[in-house]
Design a protein around this motif. Sequence first.
Motif, PDB file in Angstrom:
ATOM      1  N   GLY A   1      -7.634  -5.139  10.397  1.00 47.69           N
ATOM      2  CA  GLY A   1      -8.153  -4.507   9.184  1.00 47.69           C
ATOM      3  C   GLY A   1      -7.321  -3.358   8.639  1.00 47.69           C
ATOM      4  N   LEU A   2      -6.020  -3.535   8.569  1.00 47.55           N
ATOM      5  CA  LEU A   2      -5.178  -2.458   8.056  1.00 47.55           C
ATOM      6  C   LEU A   2      -5.510  -2.093   6.617  1.00 47.55           C
ATOM      7  CD1 LEU A   2      -1.675  -3.255   9.566  1.00 47.55           C
ATOM      8  CD2 LEU A   2      -3.478  -1.764  10.454  1.00 47.55           C
ATOM      9  N   GLU A   3      -5.969  -3.057   5.827  1.00 49.32           N
ATOM     10  CA  GLU A   3      -6.373  -2.744   4.452  1.00 49.32           C
ATOM     11  C   GLU A   3      -7.526  -1.744   4.443  1.00 49.32           C
ATOM     12  OE1 GLU A   3      -5.185  -7.186   4.085  1.00 49.32           O
ATOM     13  OE2 GLU A   3      -5.971  -5.882   5.627  1.00 49.32           O
ATOM     14  N   ARG A   4      -8.458  -1.912   5.370  1.00 53.44           N
ATOM     15  CA  ARG A   4      -9.592  -0.980   5.443  1.00 53.44           C
ATOM     16  C   ARG A   4      -9.124   0.400   5.898  1.00 53.44           C
ATOM     17  NH1 ARG A   4     -11.569  -5.493   7.934  1.00 53.44           N
ATOM     18  NH2 ARG A   4     -11.562  -4.525   9.990  1.00 53.44           N
ATOM     19  N   MET A   5      -8.138   0.418   6.777  1.00 52.20           N
ATOM     20  CA  MET A   5      -7.655   1.684   7.322  1.00 52.20           C
ATOM     21  C   MET A   5      -6.782   2.445   6.322  1.00 52.20           C
ATOM     22  SD  MET A   5      -5.520   2.306  10.849  1.00 52.20           S
ATOM     23  CE  MET A   5      -6.463   1.040  11.654  1.00 52.20           C
ATOM     24  N   TRP A   6      -5.924   1.720   5.574  1.00 52.70           N
ATOM     25  CA  TRP A   6      -4.924   2.367   4.724  1.00 52.70           C
ATOM     26  C   TRP A   6      -5.074   2.059   3.237  1.00 52.70           C
ATOM     27  CZ3 TRP A   6      -2.646   6.171   6.980  1.00 52.70           C
ATOM     28  CH2 TRP A   6      -2.407   6.128   8.351  1.00 52.70           C
TER      29      TRP A   6
ATOM     30  N   SER B   1     -10.044   3.406   1.644  1.00 50.82           N
ATOM     31  CA  SER B   1     -10.163   4.008   2.969  1.00 50.82           C
ATOM     32  C   SER B   1     -10.395   5.512   2.843  1.00 50.82           C
ATOM     33  CB  SER B   1      -8.895   3.736   3.778  1.00 50.82           C
ATOM     34  OG  SER B   1      -7.781   4.364   3.183  1.00 50.82           O
ATOM     35  N   PRO B   2     -10.925   6.108   3.892  1.00 51.30           N
ATOM     36  CA  PRO B   2     -11.182   7.563   3.845  1.00 51.30           C
ATOM     37  C   PRO B   2      -9.875   8.335   3.675  1.00 51.30           C
ATOM     38  CG  PRO B   2     -12.248   6.565   5.754  1.00 51.30           C
ATOM     39  CD  PRO B   2     -11.384   5.511   5.129  1.00 51.30           C
ATOM     40  N   SER B   3      -9.929   9.412   2.923  1.00 53.37           N
ATOM     41  CA  SER B   3      -8.752  10.263   2.757  1.00 53.37           C
ATOM     42  C   SER B   3      -8.518  11.065   4.019  1.00 53.37           C
ATOM     43  CB  SER B   3      -8.957  11.195   1.566  1.00 53.37           C
ATOM     44  OG  SER B   3      -9.960  12.136   1.874  1.00 53.37           O
ATOM     45  N   PRO B   4      -7.294  11.585   4.239  1.00 54.79           N
ATOM     46  CA  PRO B   4      -7.026  12.373   5.427  1.00 54.79           C
ATOM     47  C   PRO B   4      -7.905  13.611   5.515  1.00 54.79           C
ATOM     48  CG  PRO B   4      -4.991  11.999   4.174  1.00 54.79           C
ATOM     49  CD  PRO B   4      -6.127  11.420   3.406  1.00 54.79           C
TER      50      PRO B   4
ATOM     51  N   LEU C   1       0.832  -1.198   0.000  1.00 54.30           N
ATOM     52  CA  LEU C   1       0.000   0.000   0.000  1.00 54.30           C
ATOM     53  C   LEU C   1       0.867   1.249   0.000  1.00 54.30           C
ATOM     54  CD1 LEU C   1      -2.602  -1.048   2.725  1.00 54.30           C
ATOM     55  CD2 LEU C   1      -2.918  -1.049   0.249  1.00 54.30           C
ATOM     56  N   ASP C   2       0.563   2.175  -0.873  1.00 51.18           N
ATOM     57  CA  ASP C   2       1.237   3.466  -0.911  1.00 51.18           C
ATOM     58  C   ASP C   2       0.468   4.394   0.028  1.00 51.18           C
ATOM     59  OD1 ASP C   2       2.309   5.956  -1.422  1.00 51.18           O
ATOM     60  OD2 ASP C   2       2.309   5.713  -3.592  1.00 51.18           O
ATOM     61  N   VAL C   3       1.096   4.780   1.122  1.00 51.82           N
ATOM     62  CA  VAL C   3       0.452   5.660   2.099  1.00 51.82           C
ATOM     63  C   VAL C   3       1.160   7.015   2.173  1.00 51.82           C
ATOM     64  CG1 VAL C   3      -0.557   3.788   3.450  1.00 51.82           C
ATOM     65  CG2 VAL C   3       1.742   4.617   4.016  1.00 51.82           C
ATOM     66  N   THR C   4       1.894   7.343   1.113  1.00 52.62           N
ATOM     67  CA  THR C   4       2.596   8.623   1.045  1.00 52.62           C
ATOM     68  C   THR C   4       1.603   9.765   1.241  1.00 52.62           C
ATOM     69  OG1 THR C   4       4.136   7.662  -0.546  1.00 52.62           O
ATOM     70  CG2 THR C   4       4.119  10.062  -0.364  1.00 52.62           C
ATOM     71  N   GLY C   5       1.899  10.644   2.179  1.00 54.38           N
ATOM     72  CA  GLY C   5       1.024  11.778   2.447  1.00 54.38           C
ATOM     73  C   GLY C   5      -0.181  11.439   3.303  1.00 54.38           C
ATOM     74  N   ARG C   6      -0.406  10.178   3.586  1.00 53.16           N
ATOM     75  CA  ARG C   6      -1.557   9.763   4.409  1.00 53.16           C
ATOM     76  C   ARG C   6      -1.108   9.316   5.785  1.00 53.16           C
ATOM     77  NH1 ARG C   6      -5.062   5.598   1.760  1.00 53.16           N
ATOM     78  NH2 ARG C   6      -6.482   6.378   3.315  1.00 53.16           N
ATOM     79  N   ALA C   7       0.082   8.728   5.858  1.00 49.48           N
ATOM     80  CA  ALA C   7       0.632   8.278   7.135  1.00 49.48           C
ATOM     81  C   ALA C   7       1.918   9.058   7.374  1.00 49.48           C
ATOM     82  CB  ALA C   7       0.926   6.779   7.095  1.00 49.48           C
TER      83      ALA C   7
ATOM     84  N   ILE D   1       1.602  -5.736   3.812  1.00 51.05           N
ATOM     85  CA  ILE D   1       0.813  -6.589   4.708  1.00 51.05           C
ATOM     86  C   ILE D   1       0.820  -7.984   4.102  1.00 51.05           C
ATOM     87  CG2 ILE D   1      -1.433  -6.955   5.791  1.00 51.05           C
ATOM     88  CD1 ILE D   1      -1.966  -3.928   5.206  1.00 51.05           C
ATOM     89  N   ALA D   2       1.093  -8.986   4.931  1.00 52.82           N
ATOM     90  CA  ALA D   2       1.111 -10.371   4.452  1.00 52.82           C
ATOM     91  C   ALA D   2       0.622 -11.285   5.561  1.00 52.82           C
ATOM     92  CB  ALA D   2       2.518 -10.769   4.014  1.00 52.82           C
TER      93      ALA D   2
END
Length: 113
Positions: free
Chosen positions: A97-102, A106-109, A23-29, A37-38
């Motif tokens: 549920g990290l997939e749902r979170m990130w 998932s909702p944007s910041p 997951l690319d979470v650049t700018g979100r995390a 995640i595996a």
Amino acid sequence: MAQLVEAARKSLEDDKAEDVLVLDVTGRADYADRLIIATGLVDRQIQAMATHVVEALELAGLPLRRDAVQASPDWVLIDALDLVIHLFKPEARALYGLERMWGPDSPSPEAGS
């Protein structure tokens, strides 16, 4: 970053990890740019996956601090600076549920402000 992600992903696939997700979470995390995640089915597999990922990252040029790997009975977290790797047992992965979170759905910041 791409080289580290690829080294970790390949290591996990070689160890027969299930449902490997990048997951690319650049700018979100604020703590990472990428999450991997595996799922592993048993403790022994998850521990081997963690050991091999750390070795693969070191070969790719990122030696990790001694405290970079945190483990609980159902989850191993590897902090590789801008890359964070989560290795779960299936029931823990579903629970957290990290997939749902990130994930991409998932909702944007901005939605939370």
